[in-house]
Scaffold this motif. Sequence first.
Motif, short mmCIF file in Angstrom:
data_model
loop_
_atom_site.label_atom_id
_atom_site.label_comp_id
_atom_site.label_asym_id
_atom_site.label_seq_id
_atom_site.Cartn_x
_atom_site.Cartn_y
_atom_site.Cartn_z
N ARG A 58 0.71 -1.18 -0.07
CA ARG A 58 -0.12 -0.26 -0.36
C ARG A 58 1.09 1.22 0.10
O ARG A 58 1.95 0.83 0.74
CB ARG A 58 -0.59 -0.23 1.16
CG ARG A 58 -1.84 1.63 1.65
CD ARG A 58 -3.02 0.97 2.39
NE ARG A 58 -3.62 -0.04 2.67
CZ ARG A 58 -5.04 -0.01 1.73
NH1 ARG A 58 -5.64 0.97 1.67
NH2 ARG A 58 -5.50 -1.24 1.59
N ALA B 199 0.75 8.12 1.66
CA ALA B 199 0.75 9.44 1.28
C ALA B 199 2.43 9.98 1.56
O ALA B 199 3.28 10.15 2.30
CB ALA B 199 -0.11 10.15 1.76
N ASP C 91 -1.78 13.42 -2.49
CA ASP C 91 -1.87 11.68 -1.47
C ASP C 91 -1.67 10.53 -2.38
O ASP C 91 -0.66 10.43 -3.65
CB ASP C 91 -3.77 11.53 -2.02
CG ASP C 91 -4.69 12.80 -1.77
OD1 ASP C 91 -3.87 13.57 -1.21
OD2 ASP C 91 -5.58 13.25 -2.37
N ALA C 92 -1.57 9.58 -1.29
CA ALA C 92 -1.15 8.22 -1.59
C ALA C 92 -1.77 7.59 -2.89
O ALA C 92 -2.73 7.65 -3.28
CB ALA C 92 -1.77 6.85 -0.60
N HIS C 93 -0.49 7.28 -3.65
CA HIS C 93 -0.87 6.65 -5.24
C HIS C 93 -0.36 6.22 -5.53
O HIS C 93 1.16 5.64 -5.43
CB HIS C 93 -0.96 8.24 -5.99
CG HIS C 93 0.34 8.95 -6.42
ND1 HIS C 93 0.56 9.60 -5.23
CD2 HIS C 93 0.96 8.88 -7.29
CE1 HIS C 93 1.75 10.09 -5.82
NE2 HIS C 93 2.35 10.26 -6.96
N TYR D 203 -5.38 6.56 -8.15
CA TYR D 203 -5.15 6.79 -6.63
C TYR D 203 -6.30 5.71 -6.01
O TYR D 203 -7.31 4.50 -6.81
CB TYR D 203 -6.00 8.48 -6.54
CG TYR D 203 -4.87 9.11 -6.67
CD1 TYR D 203 -4.30 9.73 -5.61
CD2 TYR D 203 -4.68 9.37 -7.88
CE1 TYR D 203 -3.10 10.71 -5.98
CE2 TYR D 203 -3.85 10.52 -8.22
CZ TYR D 203 -3.88 10.88 -7.63
OH TYR D 203 -2.70 12.46 -8.24
N LEU D 204 -6.25 5.16 -4.83
CA LEU D 204 -6.84 4.40 -4.09
C LEU D 204 -8.42 5.50 -3.33
O LEU D 204 -8.14 5.60 -2.69
CB LEU D 204 -6.51 3.54 -2.78
CG LEU D 204 -5.12 3.66 -3.45
CD1 LEU D 204 -4.36 2.24 -1.86
CD2 LEU D 204 -5.00 2.16 -4.54
N ASP E 270 -10.20 4.12 -1.67
CA ASP E 270 -10.70 4.74 -0.19
C ASP E 270 -10.59 5.13 0.68
O ASP E 270 -10.23 5.66 2.03
CB ASP E 270 -11.12 3.49 0.51
CG ASP E 270 -9.81 2.41 0.78
OD1 ASP E 270 -8.67 3.11 -0.04
OD2 ASP E 270 -10.40 1.39 1.03
N GLU E 271 -9.32 6.23 0.25
CA GLU E 271 -8.08 6.97 0.60
C GLU E 271 -7.93 7.78 -0.14
O GLU E 271 -7.18 8.53 0.55
CB GLU E 271 -7.45 6.26 0.47
CG GLU E 271 -6.50 4.67 1.67
CD GLU E 271 -4.72 4.19 1.01
OE1 GLU E 271 -4.63 5.09 1.03
OE2 GLU E 271 -5.03 3.05 1.29
N LYS F 230 -8.11 12.07 -0.23
CA LYS F 230 -7.93 12.59 1.51
C LYS F 230 -8.86 14.07 1.26
O LYS F 230 -9.90 13.89 0.36
CB LYS F 230 -6.60 13.13 1.22
CG LYS F 230 -5.52 12.24 1.74
CD LYS F 230 -5.45 11.60 3.05
CE LYS F 230 -5.03 10.31 3.24
NZ LYS F 230 -4.85 9.73 3.91
N ALA G 137 -12.45 0.63 -4.27
CA ALA G 137 -12.46 -0.56 -3.87
C ALA G 137 -13.27 -1.53 -3.26
O ALA G 137 -14.90 -1.18 -3.79
CB ALA G 137 -12.91 -0.03 -1.79
N TYR H 92 -8.79 -3.39 -5.18
CA TYR H 92 -9.55 -2.77 -5.76
C TYR H 92 -9.30 -2.65 -7.08
O TYR H 92 -8.40 -3.63 -7.76
CB TYR H 92 -8.15 -1.34 -5.40
CG TYR H 92 -8.31 -1.29 -4.34
CD1 TYR H 92 -8.91 0.28 -3.39
CD2 TYR H 92 -7.31 -1.91 -3.36
CE1 TYR H 92 -8.60 0.41 -3.06
CE2 TYR H 92 -7.06 -1.51 -1.64
CZ TYR H 92 -8.21 -0.03 -1.61
OH TYR H 92 -7.20 0.07 -0.64
#
Length: 184
Positions: free
Chosen positions: A102, A105, A110-112, A131-132, A134-135, A137, A159, A167
């Motif tokens: 996973r 960020a 953002d986390a990607h 990008y996920l 459910d995460e 931002k 998700a 995913y």
Amino acid sequence: MSGNSTRIPASSQTVGPFFRIGLEYLIDCAPISGTGPEAMIEIRGHVLDRDGAPVTDAMLEFWSGADARTTPNRNEAAKGIPEGFRRVATDGNGAFSVVIERPAAEPPSDAHFLVLVFARGLLRHLITRVYLGDEAKDGSDAVLLQAPADRRATLIARADEKQAGLYWWDIVLQGTNETVFFAW
């Protein structure tokens, strides 16, 4: 060559097709950090052309923010392959599945994952992000905001409602639902 020679332009080459031979080496040897299985996710999807037909010989590279890290004391085969890297090929249905750690960020992003798409017919690879969902931002990711608002969904993996850590994300190379690609 004499000074009177005529130069004839060569035809362009595409970046594919790709064959599984040689790809397994990078799939099998890509390092996984010491984190537990709960830190791993899976992204499944398809690579599709403008008509929705599967692209059966595409290759995808997933890179997380950890792309510059290396882990000492890894097995010899994995040396030189960065953490946060995975390479996968599509199957006969254009489907792919990648299991990867996973992403974290890294403000202001953002986390990607950075995703490179290689396929027959492309003169150079395509660059996108995933990008996920459910995460998500607060919507302040500068790169995501560069994409037109009505096309941002092409960069977000959904998700799975039944299986944690799974995913779904399709890559569409052209047409109405084309994935957003970046020119870097």
